[in-house]
Enzyme design. Structure first.
Site, PDB file in Angstrom:
ATOM      1  N   PRO A 124     -12.011  -1.136   4.012  1.00  0.00           N
ATOM      2  CA  PRO A 124     -13.296  -1.374   3.336  1.00  0.00           C
ATOM      3  C   PRO A 124     -13.069  -1.623   1.851  1.00  0.00           C
ATOM      4  O   PRO A 124     -12.419  -0.834   1.174  1.00  0.00           O
ATOM      5  CB  PRO A 124     -14.073  -0.074   3.571  1.00  0.00           C
ATOM      6  CG  PRO A 124     -13.012   0.970   3.753  1.00  0.00           C
ATOM      7  CD  PRO A 124     -11.855   0.273   4.416  1.00  0.00           C
ATOM      8  N   MET A 125     -13.609  -2.737   1.342  1.00  0.00           N
ATOM      9  CA  MET A 125     -13.448  -3.082  -0.070  1.00  0.00           C
ATOM     10  C   MET A 125     -14.790  -3.564  -0.610  1.00  0.00           C
ATOM     11  O   MET A 125     -15.348  -4.551  -0.110  1.00  0.00           O
ATOM     12  CB  MET A 125     -12.378  -4.170  -0.243  1.00  0.00           C
ATOM     13  CG  MET A 125     -10.980  -3.729   0.140  1.00  0.00           C
ATOM     14  SD  MET A 125      -9.751  -5.067  -0.004  1.00  0.00           S
ATOM     15  CE  MET A 125     -10.115  -6.023   1.486  1.00  0.00           C
ATOM     16  N   GLN A 132     -19.105   2.207   6.175  1.00  0.00           N
ATOM     17  CA  GLN A 132     -18.670   3.293   5.308  1.00  0.00           C
ATOM     18  C   GLN A 132     -19.815   3.734   4.401  1.00  0.00           C
ATOM     19  O   GLN A 132     -20.505   2.890   3.821  1.00  0.00           O
ATOM     20  CB  GLN A 132     -17.483   2.860   4.451  1.00  0.00           C
ATOM     21  CG  GLN A 132     -16.898   4.014   3.639  1.00  0.00           C
ATOM     22  CD  GLN A 132     -15.751   3.595   2.749  1.00  0.00           C
ATOM     23  OE1 GLN A 132     -15.969   3.076   1.665  1.00  0.00           O
ATOM     24  NE2 GLN A 132     -14.525   3.807   3.219  1.00  0.00           N
ATOM     25  N   CYS A 134     -12.363   6.086  -2.651  1.00  0.00           N
ATOM     26  CA  CYS A 134     -12.577   5.124  -3.725  1.00  0.00           C
ATOM     27  C   CYS A 134     -12.218   5.737  -5.074  1.00  0.00           C
ATOM     28  O   CYS A 134     -12.740   6.794  -5.435  1.00  0.00           O
ATOM     29  CB  CYS A 134     -14.031   4.659  -3.749  1.00  0.00           C
ATOM     30  SG  CYS A 134     -14.344   3.422  -5.019  1.00  0.00           S
ATOM     31  N   LYS A 156     -11.952   8.329   5.310  1.00  0.00           N
ATOM     32  CA  LYS A 156     -10.915   7.654   4.531  1.00  0.00           C
ATOM     33  C   LYS A 156     -10.743   8.381   3.212  1.00  0.00           C
ATOM     34  O   LYS A 156     -11.721   8.664   2.524  1.00  0.00           O
ATOM     35  CB  LYS A 156     -11.270   6.191   4.268  1.00  0.00           C
ATOM     36  CG  LYS A 156     -10.127   5.415   3.604  1.00  0.00           C
ATOM     37  CD  LYS A 156     -10.416   3.913   3.570  1.00  0.00           C
ATOM     38  CE  LYS A 156      -9.171   3.138   3.143  1.00  0.00           C
ATOM     39  NZ  LYS A 156      -8.857   3.297   1.719  1.00  0.00           N
ATOM     40  N   ASP A 192      -0.279  -0.629   0.018  1.00  0.00           N
ATOM     41  CA  ASP A 192       0.889  -1.482  -0.208  1.00  0.00           C
ATOM     42  C   ASP A 192       1.419  -2.165   1.053  1.00  0.00           C
ATOM     43  O   ASP A 192       2.602  -2.469   1.140  1.00  0.00           O
ATOM     44  CB  ASP A 192       2.038  -0.692  -0.844  1.00  0.00           C
ATOM     45  CG  ASP A 192       1.762  -0.336  -2.299  1.00  0.00           C
ATOM     46  OD1 ASP A 192       0.731  -0.757  -2.823  1.00  0.00           O
ATOM     47  OD2 ASP A 192       2.594   0.376  -2.890  1.00  0.00           O
TER      48      ASP A 192
END
Length: 359
Positions: A16-17, A70, A100, A142, A205
């Site tokens: 999720p972004m 989310q 976040c 998360k 990453d």
């Protein structure tokens, strides 16, 4: 693997972004091999639910199941109500944001700031699970490894969350203090996986098929979650899936295919946002697609001056037609990221809002 009653196509997830993983992006990623995608974070503040931003984030029309949303906030009851609100709008899985690192989120004690208050974090988890359980909606979590190097408490929170009924945990291998600096570490994720019975997902990453393989091996995680590496390179999911299955690499996509994917993405994007907002919010997506391609930076500068959708589409087509006259396929390695998740050719041009883009 499964999340509650939902069987997933594979173990490659879209992270999720905020400002990125809207419905068009999620749909495209799923078409290109992602087994699961989580929405942008939706606020638990009721006064913002009727806003245009939230209504777009809660729009799941035509989206392939399972639909995962989310939610973010600091009050247990408000988070429970946010879960119910999103379930009413089609959410089939609710994910709690404790990962976040953005200052505007953490300054309100939401996101990864919750990891500083384990009691409050658990209250939120329990309230959200209680709201979702009667409707048979799984809850996932998360988070990061901790707030700072001296306070890595992901294992403690993960154990408590599992006991409270959370059905999957994702861990980003950095502390909040790190933001996106330095390299992600995976020992904490491995410790969480060893301690839990529920699925554990590794994040951070993961920008190449080899890195996905190595992270799965060193953590024992059930899945990997890919975020920034999918920006402008949504086909990374099929590349990783092919490599994990065969040990060989897919050929880079044809230039003509990338043009088609981007044009389809843009049309879907415009449909959701309308012309005025759509043409402006599409600029970052176009920039991500072209930034490592020959002539990409110069094209991006010109494209950012365009103010209507049709002109933007024409410019994209002209750019890729010109590229296609030079080569059949996208150059090998285009879009791949270094250990910090930043494309090598674009290190000096990091998006200043990157910190706010990943939840």
């Amino acid at each position: 693997m499964n999340i509650g009653p939902y069987a997933l196509a594979n173990n490659l997830f879209v992270a999720p972004m905020a400002g990125v993983t809207d419905r068009p992006f999620r749909q495209l990623s799923k078409k290109l091999g992602a087994g699961y995608a989580v929405s942008e974070m939706v606020t638990s503040r009721k006064d913002l639910w009727d806003s245009l931003k939230t209504s777009r984030r809660a729009n799941h029309e035509g989206e392939a199941e399972p639909i995962a949303v989310q939610i973010a906030g600091t009050d247990a009851q408000m988070m429970a109500e946010a879960a119910a609100y999103n379930i009413d709008r089609g959410a089939q899985i609710i994910d709690i944001n404790m990962g976040c690192p953005a200052k505007k989120v953490c300054n309100k004690w939401a996101g990864s700031a919750l990891m500083q208050d384990e009691a409050l974090a658990l209250q939120i988890v329990e309230a959200v699970v209680a709201a979702c359980a009667p409707r048979n909606v799984p809850v996932t979590l998360k988070m990061r490894t901790g707030w700072c190097q001296a306070e890595k408490n992901a294992l403690a929170i993960a154990r408590a969350a599992e006991s409270a009924g959370v059905q999957m945990v994702t861990v980003h291998g950095r502390t909040r203090e790190q933001g996106y600096k330095g390299a992600a570490e995976y020992d904490t994720i491995a410790a969480v996986k060893a301690a839990l019975r529920i699925p554990v997902v590794a994040n951070g990453d993961i920008g190449s098929p080899e890195k996905a393989r190595d992270v799965l091996a060193c953590t024992g995680a059930d899945a990997v979650m890919i975020g920034r590496a999918a920006q402008g390179r949504p086909w990374i999911f099929r590349e990783v899936a092919h490599f994990l299955a065969t040990g060989t690499h897919l050929a880079p996509p044809l230039v003509a295919e990338v043009e088609r994917l981007l044009v389809d993405h843009l049309r879907d994007h415009y449909d959701l946002y309308g012309e005025f907002t759509g043409v402006r919010t599409a600029r970052k997506h176009i920039g991500w697609y072209v930034k490592t391609l020959p002539g990409g930076e110069a094209f991006r500068a010109r494209m950012n001056l365009l103010e209507d959708c049709e002109a933007q589409l024409r410019a994209v087509s002209v750019f890729f037609e010109g590229l296609g006259a030079q080569m059949d396929r996208i150059p090998a390695g285009a879009g791949e990221e270094d250990e910090e998740g930043v494309p090598g050719q674009a290190r000096a041009n990091k998006d200043k809002n990157q910190e706010e883009a990943a939840a």
